[in-house]
Structures are given as C-alpha cells and as structure tokens.
Design an enzyme around this catalytic site. Sequence first.
Site, PDB file in Angstrom:
ATOM      1  N   LYS A  24       0.840  -1.205   0.000  1.00 10.15           N
ATOM      2  CA  LYS A  24       0.000   0.000   0.000  1.00 10.15           C
ATOM      3  C   LYS A  24       0.869   1.246   0.000  1.00 10.15           C
ATOM      4  O   LYS A  24       0.660   2.165  -0.792  1.00 10.15           O
ATOM      5  CB  LYS A  24      -0.887  -0.009   1.261  1.00 10.15           C
ATOM      6  CG  LYS A  24      -1.521   1.328   1.591  1.00 10.15           C
ATOM      7  CD  LYS A  24      -2.464   1.227   2.765  1.00 10.15           C
ATOM      8  CE  LYS A  24      -1.904   1.672   4.088  1.00 10.15           C
ATOM      9  NZ  LYS A  24      -1.589   3.098   4.224  1.00 10.15           N
ATOM     10  N   ASN A  25       1.865   1.256   0.892  1.00 13.74           N
ATOM     11  CA  ASN A  25       2.649   2.478   1.069  1.00 13.74           C
ATOM     12  C   ASN A  25       3.616   2.745  -0.074  1.00 13.74           C
ATOM     13  O   ASN A  25       4.260   3.788  -0.113  1.00 13.74           O
ATOM     14  CB  ASN A  25       3.399   2.442   2.408  1.00 13.74           C
ATOM     15  CG  ASN A  25       2.448   2.628   3.578  1.00 13.74           C
ATOM     16  OD1 ASN A  25       1.277   2.928   3.374  1.00 13.74           O
ATOM     17  ND2 ASN A  25       2.949   2.443   4.785  1.00 13.74           N
ATOM     18  N   ARG A  96      -4.449  10.276   4.488  1.00 10.25           N
ATOM     19  CA  ARG A  96      -3.346  11.209   4.705  1.00 10.25           C
ATOM     20  C   ARG A  96      -2.295  11.179   3.598  1.00 10.25           C
ATOM     21  O   ARG A  96      -1.659  12.188   3.300  1.00 10.25           O
ATOM     22  CB  ARG A  96      -2.657  10.854   6.031  1.00 10.25           C
ATOM     23  CG  ARG A  96      -2.720  11.926   7.066  1.00 10.25           C
ATOM     24  CD  ARG A  96      -1.731  11.606   8.170  1.00 10.25           C
ATOM     25  NE  ARG A  96      -0.456  12.263   7.907  1.00 10.25           N
ATOM     26  CZ  ARG A  96      -0.140  13.468   8.338  1.00 10.25           C
ATOM     27  NH1 ARG A  96      -0.979  14.145   9.068  1.00 10.25           N
ATOM     28  NH2 ARG A  96       1.031  14.000   8.066  1.00 10.25           N
ATOM     29  N   ASP A 120      -3.776  19.431  11.427  1.00  7.76           N
ATOM     30  CA  ASP A 120      -2.510  20.052  11.040  1.00  7.76           C
ATOM     31  C   ASP A 120      -2.688  21.519  10.666  1.00  7.76           C
ATOM     32  O   ASP A 120      -3.675  21.899  10.066  1.00  7.76           O
ATOM     33  CB  ASP A 120      -1.925  19.342   9.815  1.00  7.76           C
ATOM     34  CG  ASP A 120      -1.274  18.042  10.197  1.00  7.76           C
ATOM     35  OD1 ASP A 120      -1.216  17.157   9.354  1.00  7.76           O
ATOM     36  OD2 ASP A 120      -0.836  17.920  11.354  1.00  7.76           O
ATOM     37  N   ASP A 309       4.377   0.098  12.016  1.00 10.00           N
ATOM     38  CA  ASP A 309       3.164  -0.516  11.465  1.00 10.00           C
ATOM     39  C   ASP A 309       2.988  -1.980  11.878  1.00 10.00           C
ATOM     40  O   ASP A 309       1.970  -2.589  11.573  1.00 10.00           O
ATOM     41  CB  ASP A 309       3.168  -0.413   9.924  1.00 10.00           C
ATOM     42  CG  ASP A 309       2.907   1.020   9.460  1.00 10.00           C
ATOM     43  OD1 ASP A 309       2.624   1.886  10.299  1.00 10.00           O
ATOM     44  OD2 ASP A 309       2.984   1.259   8.235  1.00 10.00           O
TER      45      ASP A 309
HETATM   46  C1  UD1 Z   1       4.500   6.572   6.571  1.00 14.51           C
HETATM   47  C2  UD1 Z   1       3.546   5.420   6.387  1.00 14.51           C
HETATM   48  C3  UD1 Z   1       3.052   4.888   7.722  1.00 14.51           C
HETATM   49  C4  UD1 Z   1       4.236   4.558   8.610  1.00 14.51           C
HETATM   50  C5  UD1 Z   1       5.191   5.745   8.711  1.00 14.51           C
HETATM   51  C6  UD1 Z   1       6.447   5.432   9.489  1.00 14.51           C
HETATM   52  C7  UD1 Z   1       2.468   5.866   4.303  1.00 14.51           C
HETATM   53  C8  UD1 Z   1       1.215   6.243   3.581  1.00 14.51           C
HETATM   54  N1  UD1 Z   1       2.403   5.848   5.611  1.00 14.51           N
HETATM   55  O1  UD1 Z   1       3.762   7.635   7.177  1.00 14.51           O
HETATM   56  O2  UD1 Z   1       2.274   3.714   7.482  1.00 14.51           O
HETATM   57  O3  UD1 Z   1       3.739   4.237   9.895  1.00 14.51           O
HETATM   58  O4  UD1 Z   1       5.588   6.172   7.403  1.00 14.51           O
HETATM   59  O5  UD1 Z   1       7.091   4.333   8.943  1.00 14.51           O
HETATM   60  O6  UD1 Z   1       3.480   5.564   3.691  1.00 14.51           O
HETATM   61  N2  UD1 Z   1       6.846  14.148  11.208  1.00 14.51           N
HETATM   62  C9  UD1 Z   1       7.048  15.442  11.579  1.00 14.51           C
HETATM   63  N3  UD1 Z   1       7.129  16.400  10.611  1.00 14.51           N
HETATM   64  C10 UD1 Z   1       7.002  16.113   9.288  1.00 14.51           C
HETATM   65  C11 UD1 Z   1       6.804  14.787   8.917  1.00 14.51           C
HETATM   66  C12 UD1 Z   1       6.728  13.815   9.899  1.00 14.51           C
HETATM   67  O7  UD1 Z   1       7.181  15.749  12.743  1.00 14.51           O
HETATM   68  O8  UD1 Z   1       7.084  17.025   8.461  1.00 14.51           O
HETATM   69  C13 UD1 Z   1       6.760  13.113  12.254  1.00 14.51           C
HETATM   70  C14 UD1 Z   1       5.405  12.422  12.266  1.00 14.51           C
HETATM   71  O9  UD1 Z   1       4.444  13.144  13.022  1.00 14.51           O
HETATM   72  C15 UD1 Z   1       5.767  11.097  12.901  1.00 14.51           C
HETATM   73  C16 UD1 Z   1       7.185  10.842  12.371  1.00 14.51           C
HETATM   74  O10 UD1 Z   1       7.673  12.093  11.932  1.00 14.51           O
HETATM   75  O11 UD1 Z   1       5.834  11.247  14.291  1.00 14.51           O
HETATM   76  C17 UD1 Z   1       7.276   9.852  11.224  1.00 14.51           C
HETATM   77  O12 UD1 Z   1       6.441  10.286  10.191  1.00 14.51           O
HETATM   78  P1  UD1 Z   1       6.667   9.901   8.666  1.00 14.51           P
HETATM   79  O13 UD1 Z   1       7.878   9.031   8.541  1.00 14.51           O
HETATM   80  O14 UD1 Z   1       6.623  11.143   7.853  1.00 14.51           O
HETATM   81  O15 UD1 Z   1       5.394   8.999   8.362  1.00 14.51           O
HETATM   82  P2  UD1 Z   1       4.356   9.112   7.185  1.00 14.51           P
HETATM   83  O16 UD1 Z   1       5.053   9.377   5.897  1.00 14.51           O
HETATM   84  O17 UD1 Z   1       3.230  10.016   7.593  1.00 14.51           O
END
Ligand code: UD1
Length: 424
Positions: A24-25, A96, A120, A309
């Site tokens: 999916k991701n 998201r 957000d 996950d």
């Molecule tokens: C993706 C995956 C999700 C997985 C996660 C971590 C998808 C659709 N989703 O989510 O299933 O659990 O990676 O492996 O691929 N953060 C910030 N600022 C930002 C971006 C992120 O503070 O600008 C924080 C987030 O709140 C979170 C952490 O960084 O606490 C990790 O987030 P991120 O790696 O960006 O996850 P996603 O891409 O949202």
Amino acid sequence: MENEVFKVTGGSRLSGQVHVPGAKNSALKLMTASLLAAGTTQLENVPDIADVEIMAELLTRLGAQVNRDISNSTLEIKVPENIGHRADYDLVRRMRASINVLGPILARCHEVDVALPGGDEIGSRGVDMHIAGLTKMGAEFNSDHGYLIARAPKGLHGARIWLDIPSVGATENILTAAVLAKGETVIENAAREPEIVDLCLMLNKMGAQISGIGTNTISIIGVTKLTATTHEVVGDRIVAGTWAVAAAITQGEVTVTGVNPTHLQIPLEKLMSAGAQIEIANDSFTVRMTQRPNPVEIVTLPYPGFPTDLQPQFIVLNSIANGAAMVTENLFEARFRFTQELARLGADLQIDGHHCLVKGRLQLSAAPVEATDVRAGAALVLAGLIADGVTVVSGVSHIDRGYANFVSNLTSLGATIERTRESI
Ligand code: UD1
C-alpha cells in the site's frame, strides 16, 4: 443503522500459504509519481484495497484517467500534459497519503493547493519537514481556509536538505519535487524504507537521476522532463509481517510469498526470539511455531529498525506470551490508542507515555471491539484468533484500507471468520 463487522471465532491454528500483494505504502506513492510525466504509466502488483480507490479518485480529479484491472492487479494511469493543482479536503481527510501529491504537482505546475489533513496547521508537526525542504528548493508556502498553498513562480531549484528525523512522507515529497528541479538536491538523514527505494527505482526508469538509493543520503540531479513507464510494486512487508504474527500466535505454520524477507529482518528475528522457526527463501518465508510465545521487547524506529506498522500486532503476540515485555513506540504515540480495545479482550497492558508494558496471559477473552486504524484493526482480528469465543470487530473499513481479501485469506489458512452486517 447497520455496521459491517468481522466475526472471528478464536482457537484455530493457521496453516498453509498466503500471497501478499504490492505494498500500500508504495503503490500510493507510485500513483502520485505518475503525475510527473504526461503519458501512460502502468503499475503492476497493485493491491486491491480502499486507499488505492481513493488515490485513483484524487488523480482523476487532477485530470488523469485511471483504469484499474483488479483481475490482474494492474493500474493504468493516463496523465495529460496539463494537470490540476488542487487536492480536495474530502479526499485528503480520508487518506493522509494524499499529501504525497505535493511534490509531484509542485514540480509539474509550480503551484499546488492541498487540503491539510485534520489537526494540522502550517508548520505543525505533521508536515513541517515537507514544507521546510520544499521552501529550501524555492517554494513559498501559505495556508488559507484549511489548504496548504505552495507557489514556485520561478520553478524549483536544487538544495541541500537535512531532515530532523527520517520522515517517509517528507523524503518522498522532496524527492518527487527534486527530480524536475534545476540542479542537484541532496537529502540528508533521508528515510530509506523499501517503499522509498521502490519509488526511486520507478523515478529512475522515468529518466530521473537519483543516486544513494536505499541509503540515508539521497542525491537527485534534476532533469527537464520525465517519461511515463511500467513498474511492479514491491511486496507489502507489513501485510507479510501481519501474517507472520498470525501464524506464530496460533501456533501454526504459514508460508508467506510475494515479499522480500530482508525487508522484514528485525520483525522475523523478533519472532525467532519469541520461539518461532523461520525458513527464508528468495521471495518468501515460512513461520512455524509450536509453543506459547516468549515475550519480546519492541522499540519502533525508522527502517531498518522495527516498523511502527507492526507494533500493534506484536503487542497482541506479547499479550499471550509467557512473561512480560516492554513495547516502545517512537513514531506515533496515538498508536497505543488501540490498547484500550485490546484490554477489552483481557490483555494486561500498562501505558506510560510511549511505553507499553505487556504482561502475557494464557488466553484472551472474546468481546466486541472497534478498529480505529488500519494496523490496529488487523491486530484486533489477530487477537480474536486467540480469544476464547467470538470477537466482533467493527470499523472494518479501516482494515479494508490496507488489507486486500483479508477474510478470504484468513479463511483459506483455516481461521473461522466472516464479514457480516450488524445493527448498532
Ligand atoms: C508513513 C507510512 C506509515 C508509517 C510511517 C512510518 C504511508 C502512507 N504511511 O507515514 O504507514 O507508519 O511512514 O514508517 O506511507 N513528522 C514530523 N514532521 C514532518 C513529517 C513527519 O514531525 O514534516 C513526524 C510524524 O508526526 C511522525 C514521524 O515524523 O511522528 C514519522 O512520520 P513519517 O515518517 O513522515 O510517516 P508518514 O510518511 O506520515
């Protein structure tokens, strides 16, 4: 009012073989990357899940024509020369990952309006690194009526970007913007999940110049144009890991195919510590378990660390282990919310901040529970497999977002589960 539920009768031992579809991701990001080139992108091994439908709708609203052939897991995306630049709230709030259109649209149109996912605000925790990176590349950001608005009237240029934490989404949005930017972009402390590698491989097939793929320093030399391509989505390591835990907790024997086992190295090692025997092949593995699990300590971290996950599924494993273990969640604290539901099944869980102490019980006890997100939902179904009686899991639409044919796969492995409607 009627509600779709899964009714799971505990006590069956899972055995047999199960094939995992594309991740999916990865599929969702490859779909957004198709926007980078006019022409027809062909994706193969696309999972039959609800999120792919939502992303297809989003791409359609942006002007693409999406044809899905579920019988052979392919998706054809015809992208016109001129695409739209707005991702509407009704779709972003449902998924998201819609935020991943930010990079490709900005690169192609030099302007983009994306609804902010709930809660957000500009500069907030959720997208601050996406914004900081793209700002360094020449974009200007504003927020207006719940939309994140980015403009780069002079186009994007390369930049050196250091991510505070290796965010998957930020790495992807910067990458997909940088491939068409002027000059070289270097992302340091980049995320290196297998799904990001998959995205880089497809982008390079389209004509991008990305190096350092799979490392935490990715460099991208921008090109003026990309060409649509054909790409097969990498196997879903999280779905595969979910089957692995299902096999272990039911003391079963399951072969999982369609995944690269090296993408699950730490989770499979954890299962071995829990007492499972694991046989590894090229694109499959077998989990065999003949005992009550030993408790296993879990600390979630960006890849190659233990994936967040799979954290809920391993809490379920620990909930019937022969001892206690600490599970530490470093990425998403809200991920522990589902433990309130698991506690309804009798699990002994104590939460303290981002730690969850799990004391193993001999068995769980069936009860109605509600899935609150995709992985929590899958974990609650696994818990139902080892509970005494019939567990009714509601909120199954969350599970449909990430797990294709969940019920039929479980049934073919010997579980007693049905999808049905219940009045609430
Ligand atoms: C993706 C995956 C999700 C997985 C996660 C971590 C998808 C659709 N989703 O989510 O299933 O659990 O990676 O492996 O691929 N953060 C910030 N600022 C930002 C971006 C992120 O503070 O600008 C924080 C987030 O709140 C979170 C952490 O960084 O606490 C990790 O987030 P991120 O790696 O960006 O996850 P996603 O891409 O949202």
